[in-house]
Design an enzyme around this catalytic site. Structure first.
Site, short mmCIF file in Angstrom:
data_model
loop_
_atom_site.label_atom_id
_atom_site.label_comp_id
_atom_site.label_asym_id
_atom_site.label_seq_id
_atom_site.Cartn_x
_atom_site.Cartn_y
_atom_site.Cartn_z
N GLN A 54 7.65 -21.14 -27.50
CA GLN A 54 8.58 -21.38 -28.60
C GLN A 54 8.99 -20.10 -29.29
OE1 GLN A 54 6.14 -22.62 -32.42
NE2 GLN A 54 5.34 -23.79 -30.66
N HIS A 67 11.30 -19.03 -33.26
CA HIS A 67 11.86 -19.55 -34.50
C HIS A 67 13.13 -18.77 -34.85
CE1 HIS A 67 8.05 -21.51 -34.67
NE2 HIS A 67 7.39 -20.38 -34.87
N HIS A 69 6.47 -17.02 -28.17
CA HIS A 69 5.01 -17.06 -28.31
C HIS A 69 4.48 -18.45 -28.01
CE1 HIS A 69 6.43 -18.57 -32.22
NE2 HIS A 69 5.24 -19.16 -32.36
N ARG A 92 11.90 -24.93 -28.55
CA ARG A 92 10.89 -25.00 -27.49
C ARG A 92 11.51 -24.84 -26.11
NH1 ARG A 92 10.07 -29.19 -31.09
NH2 ARG A 92 8.24 -28.92 -32.45
#
Length: 432
Positions: A125, A127, A292, A311
């Protein structure tokens, strides 16, 4: 019955309103009631042991949320009412957050504090940054996806840099490995050696390598990864093989996430990303866009107040490869392992201060019978990791045991003390 329910709801709301009004007259440290996210990858022991609840738990307990995010806000225990933390802050932002933090962060709590406990790997994933989050949130709104829709990736408009501080041995994947390491790694796997040509293009080539693979149709992914997984299975059992640990994680991920007869495309990331083993007290910082996965272990997570996750594999949750590639940060290097900075004037205090405007983390260890002053310039959310804590101020006294969490509003001069010794974590907002 409806009328009775209505009367009950009205009485409950009056209790909350009265509790907020009383708190506004005298803000003070207060205990928090926090809830747990029961994601399938969660550990059944760590969070129950911390909270003193039955262990092992019946369900996985993945994350203890200590914050005001609307997905799972904590409640402030203001007897006889429990007031949602976001509602309390909305009613008196400057008094709770501090005037400076309230002005800088639009009268909202700018961070989310968690305890994370992983028994099995999380998804591959990343962000978003703030602009990407705003655009993605609007895009999914226009698609008509409800905030609770499992196909939604953007739960809010905020970015999500994050800090992870290990509480146990903690294993993680973080960021792309240096280019020379990647070239050597791909050379070890005959089915993947053709990918090396991308690395001649440096960072842009690595981005193309990853994007091209992640966009492959499933039959092509299977053809590439089938011999890799077969070889990894052999290497994972060979104590002399230097890639044994990496291959053991790859096999665990394959066995846990690849559908029958197929191979999860997230498995390639086990070879491309830095594999880290953090010892208790060590930390990593993840800027927006950093690819990560947390593999196993328990730690404190502190992040901007967001629940946005893009994801790319190793999960039963919604996967959105296009959105992941849109936010992906490609900066191949060996990651920095962070250690806390010990205060020169009082070595009982340690601080983790990552490059984030929203948050920093303090840790205080007191011996038996010891005490320390505290006068926060900005709001703090505390968690007792070990021992028992007494918080005293002008007309204020609060006692917390192991696993207890609290709201400490800005401004009041306090004294933290412990009769038996304490290990306390305090999340806060650094000064501007």
């Amino acid at each position: 019955m409806a009328a009775a329910n209505g009367v009950g709801a009205a009485a409950s709301q009056r209790l909350v309103t009265d509790a907020i009004a009383a708190y506004a007259r005298r803000p003070h440290p207060a205990a928090l009631c926090c809830d747990i996210q029961r994601y399938v990858w969660g550990d059944r022991h760590f969070i129950p042991d911390l909270l003193g609840t039955p262990s092992p738990a019946a369900d996985p307990q993945a994350e203890l949320w200590i914050g005001a995010h609307p997905d799972l806000p904590a409640s402030v225990c203001l007897h006889p009412a429990r007031v949602p933390l976001d509602a309390l802050i909305a009613a008196m932002p400057a008094a709770v957050l501090g005037a400076d933090a309230a002005e800088r962060f639009d009268h909202t709590l700018p961070f989310l504090f968690k305890v994370l406990a992983a028994a099995t790997p999380l998804s591959i994933q990343a962000h978003p940054n703030r602009a990407q989050a705003a655009q993605g949130f609007l895009r999914e709104d226009r698609l008509g996806l409800a905030l609770s829709d499992p196909k939604r990736s953007y739960r809010d408009r905020n970015h999500k840099p994050e800090l992870l501080v290990a509480l146990t041995d903690f294993h993680a994947l973080r960021g792309f490995r240096p280019l020379h390491e990647l070239a050597a790694e791909l050379q070890r796997w005959p089915p993947l050696t053709d990918m090396r040509r991308h690395l001649d293009g440096g960072t842009a080539g690595l981005r193309a390598l990853y994007a091209d693979f992640m966009r492959l149709p499933q039959p092509a992914v299977d053809a590439l990864l089938a011999p890799v997984v077969a070889a990894a299975g052999r290497k994972a059992c060979d104590p002399k093989d230097p890639s044994r640990e990496r291959c053991q994680w790859l096999m665990q991920a394959h066995n846990g996430f690849s559908p029958p007869g197929h191979y999860d495309r997230g498995l390639l990331s086990l070879l491309l990303l830095n594999l880290l083993h953090l010892r208790p007290g060590q930390a990593i910082f993840l800027p927006a866009g950093e690819l990560h996965s947390y593999l196993q272990g328990a730690g404190l997570e502190l992040m901007a107040n967001s629940n946005n996750v893009l994801r790319g594999g190793l999960t039963a949750k919604h996967i959105d490869v296009a959105a992941l590639l849109e936010v992906l940060r490609v900066d191949p290097h060996a990651p920095e392992i962070l250690a806390p900075v010990t205060a020169v004037d009082d070595p009982r205090w340690q601080t983790y201060a990552p490059p984030a405007a929203e948050f920093s983390l303090h840790r205080l260890r007191l011996g038996a019978g010891d005490s320390a002053p505290l006068q926060p310039a900005a709001v703090m959310l505390g968690l007792v990791l070990e021992g028992e804590l007494d918080i005293a101020g002008a007309g204020t006294r609060l006692r917390l045991r192991r696993g207890g969490s609290c709201l400490v509003p800005a401004g009041e001069a306090l004294r933290l003390a412990s009769r038996s010794g304490v290990d306390l974590a305090l999340a806060t907002t650094p000064p501007s």
